[in-house]
Design a protein around this motif. Structure first.
Motif, PDB file in Angstrom:
ATOM      1  N   VAL A   1       0.895  -1.287  -0.098  1.00  0.00           N
ATOM      2  CA  VAL A   1       0.076   0.060   0.116  1.00  0.00           C
ATOM      3  C   VAL A   1       0.785   1.016  -0.172  1.00  0.00           C
ATOM      4  CG1 VAL A   1      -1.784   1.365   1.229  1.00  0.00           C
ATOM      5  CG2 VAL A   1      -1.927  -1.208   1.108  1.00  0.00           C
ATOM      6  N   ALA A   2       2.020   1.193   0.786  1.00  0.00           N
ATOM      7  CA  ALA A   2       2.829   2.438   0.687  1.00  0.00           C
ATOM      8  C   ALA A   2       3.282   2.702  -0.647  1.00  0.00           C
ATOM      9  CB  ALA A   2       4.116   2.382   1.523  1.00  0.00           C
ATOM     10  N   GLN A   3       3.799   1.816  -1.348  1.00  0.00           N
ATOM     11  CA  GLN A   3       4.294   1.824  -2.741  1.00  0.00           C
ATOM     12  C   GLN A   3       3.210   2.514  -3.661  1.00  0.00           C
ATOM     13  OE1 GLN A   3       5.635  -1.972  -3.408  1.00  0.00           O
ATOM     14  NE2 GLN A   3       7.693  -1.523  -3.277  1.00  0.00           N
ATOM     15  N   LEU A   4       1.957   1.954  -3.507  1.00  0.00           N
ATOM     16  CA  LEU A   4       0.821   2.520  -4.140  1.00  0.00           C
ATOM     17  C   LEU A   4       0.492   3.959  -3.907  1.00  0.00           C
ATOM     18  CD1 LEU A   4      -1.335   2.340  -6.332  1.00  0.00           C
ATOM     19  CD2 LEU A   4      -2.868   1.266  -4.425  1.00  0.00           C
ATOM     20  N   ARG A   5       0.700   4.183  -2.599  1.00  0.00           N
ATOM     21  CA  ARG A   5       0.375   5.693  -2.126  1.00  0.00           C
ATOM     22  C   ARG A   5       1.343   6.604  -2.708  1.00  0.00           C
ATOM     23  NH1 ARG A   5       1.929   5.408   2.816  1.00  0.00           N
ATOM     24  NH2 ARG A   5       3.708   6.644   2.841  1.00  0.00           N
ATOM     25  N   ARG A   6       2.554   5.960  -3.021  1.00  0.00           N
ATOM     26  CA  ARG A   6       3.738   6.790  -3.329  1.00  0.00           C
ATOM     27  C   ARG A   6       3.305   7.254  -5.004  1.00  0.00           C
ATOM     28  NH1 ARG A   6       5.781  11.294  -2.856  1.00  0.00           N
ATOM     29  NH2 ARG A   6       7.933  11.595  -3.758  1.00  0.00           N
ATOM     30  N   VAL A   7       2.833   6.151  -5.568  1.00  0.00           N
ATOM     31  CA  VAL A   7       2.225   6.458  -6.788  1.00  0.00           C
ATOM     32  C   VAL A   7       1.446   7.607  -6.962  1.00  0.00           C
ATOM     33  CG1 VAL A   7       0.807   5.514  -8.882  1.00  0.00           C
ATOM     34  CG2 VAL A   7       2.919   4.213  -7.677  1.00  0.00           C
ATOM     35  N   TYR A   8       0.493   7.559  -6.153  1.00  0.00           N
ATOM     36  CA  TYR A   8      -0.678   8.759  -6.097  1.00  0.00           C
ATOM     37  C   TYR A   8       0.117   9.871  -5.627  1.00  0.00           C
ATOM     38  CZ  TYR A   8      -4.925   5.612  -6.840  1.00  0.00           C
ATOM     39  OH  TYR A   8      -5.682   4.918  -7.367  1.00  0.00           O
ATOM     40  N   GLU A   9       0.904  10.041  -4.924  1.00  0.00           N
ATOM     41  CA  GLU A   9       1.535  11.219  -4.361  1.00  0.00           C
ATOM     42  C   GLU A   9       2.351  11.755  -5.583  1.00  0.00           C
ATOM     43  OE1 GLU A   9       2.307  10.669   0.490  1.00  0.00           O
ATOM     44  OE2 GLU A   9       3.849   9.863  -0.695  1.00  0.00           O
ATOM     45  N   VAL A  10       3.116  11.061  -6.221  1.00  0.00           N
ATOM     46  CA  VAL A  10       4.205  11.488  -7.397  1.00  0.00           C
ATOM     47  C   VAL A  10       3.016  12.293  -8.475  1.00  0.00           C
ATOM     48  CG1 VAL A  10       5.417  10.826  -9.123  1.00  0.00           C
ATOM     49  CG2 VAL A  10       5.818   9.962  -6.888  1.00  0.00           C
TER      50      VAL A  10
ATOM     51  N   TRP B   1      -0.234  13.002  -8.503  1.00  0.00           N
ATOM     52  CA  TRP B   1      -0.979  14.224  -8.163  1.00  0.00           C
ATOM     53  C   TRP B   1      -0.085  15.327  -7.657  1.00  0.00           C
ATOM     54  CZ3 TRP B   1      -5.476  11.201  -4.608  1.00  0.00           C
ATOM     55  CH2 TRP B   1      -6.215  10.546  -5.527  1.00  0.00           C
ATOM     56  N   GLY B   2       1.007  14.947  -7.097  1.00  0.00           N
ATOM     57  CA  GLY B   2       1.812  16.038  -6.727  1.00  0.00           C
ATOM     58  C   GLY B   2       1.694  16.740  -5.325  1.00  0.00           C
ATOM     59  N   ARG B   3       1.354  15.770  -4.255  1.00  0.00           N
ATOM     60  CA  ARG B   3       0.760  16.296  -2.951  1.00  0.00           C
ATOM     61  C   ARG B   3       1.066  15.132  -2.139  1.00  0.00           C
ATOM     62  NH1 ARG B   3      -4.942  15.302  -2.027  1.00  0.00           N
ATOM     63  NH2 ARG B   3      -4.635  16.662  -0.132  1.00  0.00           N
ATOM     64  N   ALA B   4       1.396  15.215  -0.912  1.00  0.00           N
ATOM     65  CA  ALA B   4       1.489  14.235   0.227  1.00  0.00           C
ATOM     66  C   ALA B   4       0.138  13.858   0.545  1.00  0.00           C
ATOM     67  CB  ALA B   4       2.161  14.852   1.177  1.00  0.00           C
ATOM     68  N   LEU B   5      -0.186  12.545   1.090  1.00  0.00           N
ATOM     69  CA  LEU B   5      -1.081  11.984   1.170  1.00  0.00           C
ATOM     70  C   LEU B   5      -1.078  11.282   2.712  1.00  0.00           C
ATOM     71  CD1 LEU B   5      -2.198  10.025  -1.894  1.00  0.00           C
ATOM     72  CD2 LEU B   5      -3.033  12.343  -1.290  1.00  0.00           C
ATOM     73  N   ASP B   6      -2.018  11.448   3.500  1.00  0.00           N
ATOM     74  CA  ASP B   6      -1.960  10.688   4.977  1.00  0.00           C
ATOM     75  C   ASP B   6      -1.874   9.310   4.928  1.00  0.00           C
ATOM     76  OD1 ASP B   6      -2.259  11.023   7.782  1.00  0.00           O
ATOM     77  OD2 ASP B   6      -3.685   9.729   7.249  1.00  0.00           O
ATOM     78  N   PRO B   7      -0.970   8.680   5.256  1.00  0.00           N
ATOM     79  CA  PRO B   7      -0.795   7.179   5.282  1.00  0.00           C
ATOM     80  C   PRO B   7      -1.849   6.378   5.733  1.00  0.00           C
ATOM     81  CG  PRO B   7       1.221   8.254   5.892  1.00  0.00           C
ATOM     82  CD  PRO B   7       0.156   9.324   5.959  1.00  0.00           C
TER      83      PRO B   7
ATOM     84  N   PRO C   1     -16.389   3.992  -3.833  1.00  0.00           N
ATOM     85  CA  PRO C   1     -16.376   5.241  -4.144  1.00  0.00           C
ATOM     86  C   PRO C   1     -14.985   5.880  -4.595  1.00  0.00           C
ATOM     87  CG  PRO C   1     -16.083   5.107  -1.662  1.00  0.00           C
ATOM     88  CD  PRO C   1     -16.340   3.770  -2.262  1.00  0.00           C
ATOM     89  N   PRO C   2     -15.012   6.933  -5.404  1.00  0.00           N
ATOM     90  CA  PRO C   2     -13.721   7.396  -5.888  1.00  0.00           C
ATOM     91  C   PRO C   2     -12.880   7.612  -4.762  1.00  0.00           C
ATOM     92  CG  PRO C   2     -15.421   8.865  -6.461  1.00  0.00           C
ATOM     93  CD  PRO C   2     -16.207   7.741  -5.671  1.00  0.00           C
ATOM     94  N   LEU C   3     -11.429   7.766  -5.078  1.00  0.00           N
ATOM     95  CA  LEU C   3     -10.283   8.258  -4.589  1.00  0.00           C
ATOM     96  C   LEU C   3     -10.041   9.712  -4.732  1.00  0.00           C
ATOM     97  CD1 LEU C   3      -8.010   5.206  -4.538  1.00  0.00           C
ATOM     98  CD2 LEU C   3      -9.416   6.004  -2.608  1.00  0.00           C
ATOM     99  N   LEU C   4     -10.977  10.545  -4.356  1.00  0.00           N
ATOM    100  CA  LEU C   4     -11.001  12.020  -4.894  1.00  0.00           C
ATOM    101  C   LEU C   4      -9.628  12.668  -4.261  1.00  0.00           C
ATOM    102  CD1 LEU C   4     -14.616  13.204  -4.483  1.00  0.00           C
ATOM    103  CD2 LEU C   4     -13.453  12.206  -6.479  1.00  0.00           C
ATOM    104  N   ARG C   5      -9.124  13.439  -4.972  1.00  0.00           N
ATOM    105  CA  ARG C   5      -7.827  14.266  -4.711  1.00  0.00           C
ATOM    106  C   ARG C   5      -7.966  15.033  -3.452  1.00  0.00           C
ATOM    107  NH1 ARG C   5      -5.916  16.525 -10.492  1.00  0.00           N
ATOM    108  NH2 ARG C   5      -7.935  15.623 -10.968  1.00  0.00           N
ATOM    109  N   ALA C   6      -9.236  15.511  -3.178  1.00  0.00           N
ATOM    110  CA  ALA C   6      -9.383  16.632  -2.361  1.00  0.00           C
ATOM    111  C   ALA C   6      -9.895  15.863  -0.933  1.00  0.00           C
ATOM    112  CB  ALA C   6     -10.641  17.638  -2.719  1.00  0.00           C
ATOM    113  N   ASP C   7     -10.158  14.667  -1.041  1.00  0.00           N
ATOM    114  CA  ASP C   7     -10.693  13.928   0.216  1.00  0.00           C
ATOM    115  C   ASP C   7      -9.561  12.865   0.640  1.00  0.00           C
ATOM    116  OD1 ASP C   7     -12.852  15.254  -0.100  1.00  0.00           O
ATOM    117  OD2 ASP C   7     -14.089  13.980  -1.149  1.00  0.00           O
ATOM    118  N   THR C   8      -8.566  12.602  -0.077  1.00  0.00           N
ATOM    119  CA  THR C   8      -7.732  11.478  -0.031  1.00  0.00           C
ATOM    120  C   THR C   8      -6.614  11.965   1.162  1.00  0.00           C
ATOM    121  OG1 THR C   8      -8.127  10.747  -1.908  1.00  0.00           O
ATOM    122  CG2 THR C   8      -6.152   9.685  -0.898  1.00  0.00           C
TER     123      THR C   8
END
Length: 223
Positions: free
Chosen positions: A157-166, A168-174, A216-223
């Motif tokens: 999950v951490a590797q997938l989260r890093r994909v989303y962060e890269v 989207w260009g923003r840090a996400l709460d793990p 539901p979708p993984l919205l940038r504003a809510d993730t």
């Protein structure tokens, strides 16, 4: 009324994550117009080809790479986008795991992966095409399972989260991200194995599940 002649091309926005950066596959043009300028891979559609076949062929000829899935991104037809003649291009998008170093061929003098943040001043209207491709990729990560396309067959999950962060260009709460992706039906499938590749305690390994759309979708504003 006589219709003026025009040509059809394909261009490819191929995105991957390399060294913690969102990168795009670019070629250095070896011929005019725009000789010496960076551009997206692509070229003219042959009379006996459909668009998907032409896109795959141009990618292989100019970079030596092949990707599993190409989707149409958009069409671009401004009258002066190509100084040679009236050219309409159909751009395609691919999201891929880290790929080998490309090998230039045909009319490409060089092929390489370039961070999207450094891909500027491209030939033709490729700055616009690239920007549209990046935004499409960001949106698709919200509503589809294609975020896993940037990962290897098994991932944490951490590797997938890093994909989303890269992307989207923003840090996400793990913790919030872990809760959302593991709670989204069909997104991830546990392999039953663990790894310590991320350091620290063993982390559970997953593979992509059967879901194509996220509910539901993984919205940038809510993730």
């Amino acid at each position: 009324m006589a219709h003026p002649p025009f040509a059809v091309t394909v261009d490819l926005v191929v995105l991957t994550v390399r060294a913690d950066e969102l990168c795009v596959l670019l070629v250095r043009r070896g011929e005019e117009p725009f000789r010496g300028r960076d551009a997206l891979p692509g070229g003219f559609v042959r009379p006996d080809e459909d668009l998907a076949t032409a896109a795959a062929r141009e990618l292989a000829e100019e970079t030596g790479l092949a990707v599993g899935h190409l989707e149409q991104l958009a069409s671009y037809g401004d009258p002066d986008r190509d100084p040679r003649q009236r050219v309409v291009t159909v751009a395609h998008l691919a999201l891929v795991p880290d790929q080998p170093v490309p090998t230039a061929g045909t009319d490409a003098a060089e092929a390489r992966w370039v961070p999207v943040t450094q891909a500027r001043g491209l030939a033709f209207d490729h700055d616009r095409v690239l920007a549209d491709g990046v935004e499409r990729a960001r949106a698709k990560l919200e509503y589809t399972a294609l975020g896993t396309a940037f990962c290897d067959g098994e991932f944490t999950v951490a590797q997938l989260r890093r994909v989303y962060e890269v992307v989207w260009g923003r840090a996400l709460d793990p913790r919030n991200f872990h809760r959302k992706v593991t709670g989204t039906p069909g997104l991830l499938e546990p392999t039953g194995e663990t790894t310590t590749r991320d350091g620290g305690r063993p982390a559970q390994l997953f593979r992509r599940g059967a879901a194509e759309q996220l509910h539901p979708p993984l919205l940038r504003a809510d993730t």
